[in-house]
Design a protein around this motif. Structure first.
Motif, PDB file in Angstrom:
ATOM      1  N   SER A   1      -6.012  -9.738  -6.674  1.00 35.67           N
ATOM      2  CA  SER A   1      -5.628  -8.315  -6.645  1.00 35.67           C
ATOM      3  C   SER A   1      -4.720  -7.953  -5.483  1.00 35.67           C
ATOM      4  N   TYR A   2      -4.904  -8.609  -4.340  1.00 35.16           N
ATOM      5  CA  TYR A   2      -4.192  -8.184  -3.136  1.00 35.16           C
ATOM      6  C   TYR A   2      -3.128  -9.152  -2.645  1.00 35.16           C
ATOM      7  N   PHE A   3      -3.000 -10.311  -3.301  1.00 28.51           N
ATOM      8  CA  PHE A   3      -1.995 -11.276  -2.864  1.00 28.51           C
ATOM      9  C   PHE A   3      -1.138 -11.814  -4.006  1.00 28.51           C
ATOM     10  N   THR A   4      -1.346 -11.306  -5.225  1.00 27.08           N
ATOM     11  CA  THR A   4      -0.499 -11.693  -6.353  1.00 27.08           C
ATOM     12  C   THR A   4      -0.130 -10.426  -7.132  1.00 27.08           C
ATOM     13  N   ALA A   5       0.764 -10.602  -8.092  1.00 29.92           N
ATOM     14  CA  ALA A   5       1.154  -9.487  -8.953  1.00 29.92           C
ATOM     15  C   ALA A   5       0.256  -9.396 -10.187  1.00 29.92           C
ATOM     16  N   GLU A   6      -0.671 -10.347 -10.326  1.00 28.35           N
ATOM     17  CA  GLU A   6      -1.555 -10.363 -11.495  1.00 28.35           C
ATOM     18  C   GLU A   6      -2.564  -9.227 -11.444  1.00 28.35           C
ATOM     19  N   LYS A   7      -2.971  -8.790 -12.618  1.00 31.12           N
ATOM     20  CA  LYS A   7      -4.076  -7.833 -12.730  1.00 31.12           C
ATOM     21  C   LYS A   7      -5.356  -8.639 -12.869  1.00 31.12           C
TER      22      LYS A   7
ATOM     23  N   VAL B   1      -2.548  -1.839   1.519  1.00 37.47           N
ATOM     24  CA  VAL B   1      -2.839  -1.853   0.096  1.00 37.47           C
ATOM     25  C   VAL B   1      -3.957  -0.856  -0.169  1.00 37.47           C
ATOM     26  N   GLU B   2      -3.999  -0.355  -1.383  1.00 39.76           N
ATOM     27  CA  GLU B   2      -5.076   0.562  -1.758  1.00 39.76           C
ATOM     28  C   GLU B   2      -6.349  -0.232  -1.980  1.00 39.76           C
ATOM     29  N   PHE B   3      -7.417   0.230  -1.363  1.00 41.21           N
ATOM     30  CA  PHE B   3      -8.704  -0.436  -1.457  1.00 41.21           C
ATOM     31  C   PHE B   3      -9.755   0.638  -1.664  1.00 41.21           C
ATOM     32  N   PHE B   4     -10.870   0.298  -2.310  1.00 38.26           N
ATOM     33  CA  PHE B   4     -11.866   1.327  -2.609  1.00 38.26           C
ATOM     34  C   PHE B   4     -12.431   1.979  -1.351  1.00 38.26           C
ATOM     35  N   ALA B   5     -12.370   1.293  -0.208  1.00 37.35           N
ATOM     36  CA  ALA B   5     -12.857   1.854   1.056  1.00 37.35           C
ATOM     37  C   ALA B   5     -11.721   2.478   1.861  1.00 37.35           C
ATOM     38  N   GLY B   6     -10.601   2.743   1.205  1.00 36.63           N
ATOM     39  CA  GLY B   6      -9.441   3.325   1.873  1.00 36.63           C
ATOM     40  C   GLY B   6      -8.371   2.263   2.086  1.00 36.63           C
TER      41      GLY B   6
ATOM     42  N   THR C   1      -4.850  -3.235   5.433  1.00 38.34           N
ATOM     43  CA  THR C   1      -3.747  -4.203   5.471  1.00 38.34           C
ATOM     44  C   THR C   1      -4.211  -5.474   4.762  1.00 38.34           C
ATOM     45  N   ARG C   2      -3.249  -6.266   4.375  1.00 41.01           N
ATOM     46  CA  ARG C   2      -3.609  -7.540   3.749  1.00 41.01           C
ATOM     47  C   ARG C   2      -4.328  -8.449   4.759  1.00 41.01           C
ATOM     48  N   LEU C   3      -4.016  -8.300   6.044  1.00 43.52           N
ATOM     49  CA  LEU C   3      -4.755  -9.062   7.050  1.00 43.52           C
ATOM     50  C   LEU C   3      -6.236  -8.668   7.034  1.00 43.52           C
ATOM     51  N   GLN C   4      -6.527  -7.391   6.844  1.00 40.97           N
ATOM     52  CA  GLN C   4      -7.918  -6.954   6.730  1.00 40.97           C
ATOM     53  C   GLN C   4      -8.572  -7.544   5.474  1.00 40.97           C
TER      54      GLN C   4
END
Length: 168
Positions: free
Chosen positions: A76-82, A124-129, A132-135
């Motif tokens: 979800s956060y490192f590829t374009a795939e769903k 990136v959008e995440f359910f907890a707000g 960053t991708r590092l997070q």
């Protein structure tokens, strides 16, 4: 001209630091994989349905859950795939679970190896707000560590000595 050199130097240093973050993650990730696989192998197959209390996941369910989280976060956060985040209700053997777990660890490694270092600062959008991708990388490792700790307790409750700790 001096300012351009300074800007390019700062950009290069930032990219180098981010690449170091990826390299450090990948080194730790490989150790994490090996340690969790040793824990998974230590539990006899007839104890894969063990859970300390009714409200907790079984040993096998903990491993499947960990695998699913790795697949979800990396895809979800490192590829374009769903990613289709559905609960896996299948029953697997110990060998199948270990193979699936190892495959997921290896897939995460490949995905992160191909990540652009500069992308680690992107939010990136995440359910907890927003994160960053590092997070997200940190969350990948933290989640594995959290469930691995539970699995060590499961081994101990079954009088099985856990494998020796493998850290960095």
């Amino acid at each position: 001209m001096k300012y351009l050199v300074l800007i390019f130097t700062l950009i290069s240093l930032n990219a180098f630091a981010q690449n170091e973050s990826i390299d450090a993650f990948l080194e730790k990730w490989e150790n994490s994989k090996n340690y969790l696989l040793e824990i998974a192998k230590a539990m006899p197959e007839d104890k894969y349905d063990f859970k300390p209390t009714e409200r907790e996941m079984s040993f096998g369910e903990q491993l499947i859950h960990t695998k699913g989280n790795m697949d979800w976060l990396s895809t979800s956060y490192f590829t374009a795939e769903k990613f289709d985040k559905k609960k896996d209700e299948n029953v697997y053997s110990k060998e199948e679970i270990i193979t699936m777990l190892e495959t997921s660890f290896n897939n995460v490694s490949e995905i992160i190896k191909n990540a652009k270092p500069e992308s680690l600062n992107e939010k990136v959008e995440f359910f907890a707000g927003p994160k960053t991708r590092l997070q997200i990388l940190n969350l990948l490792q933290d989640h594995v560590t959290h469930h691995r700790g539970q699995l060590i307790v499961y081994l101990n409750l079954n009088e099985i000595v856990p494998p020796k700790y493998v850290g960095w």
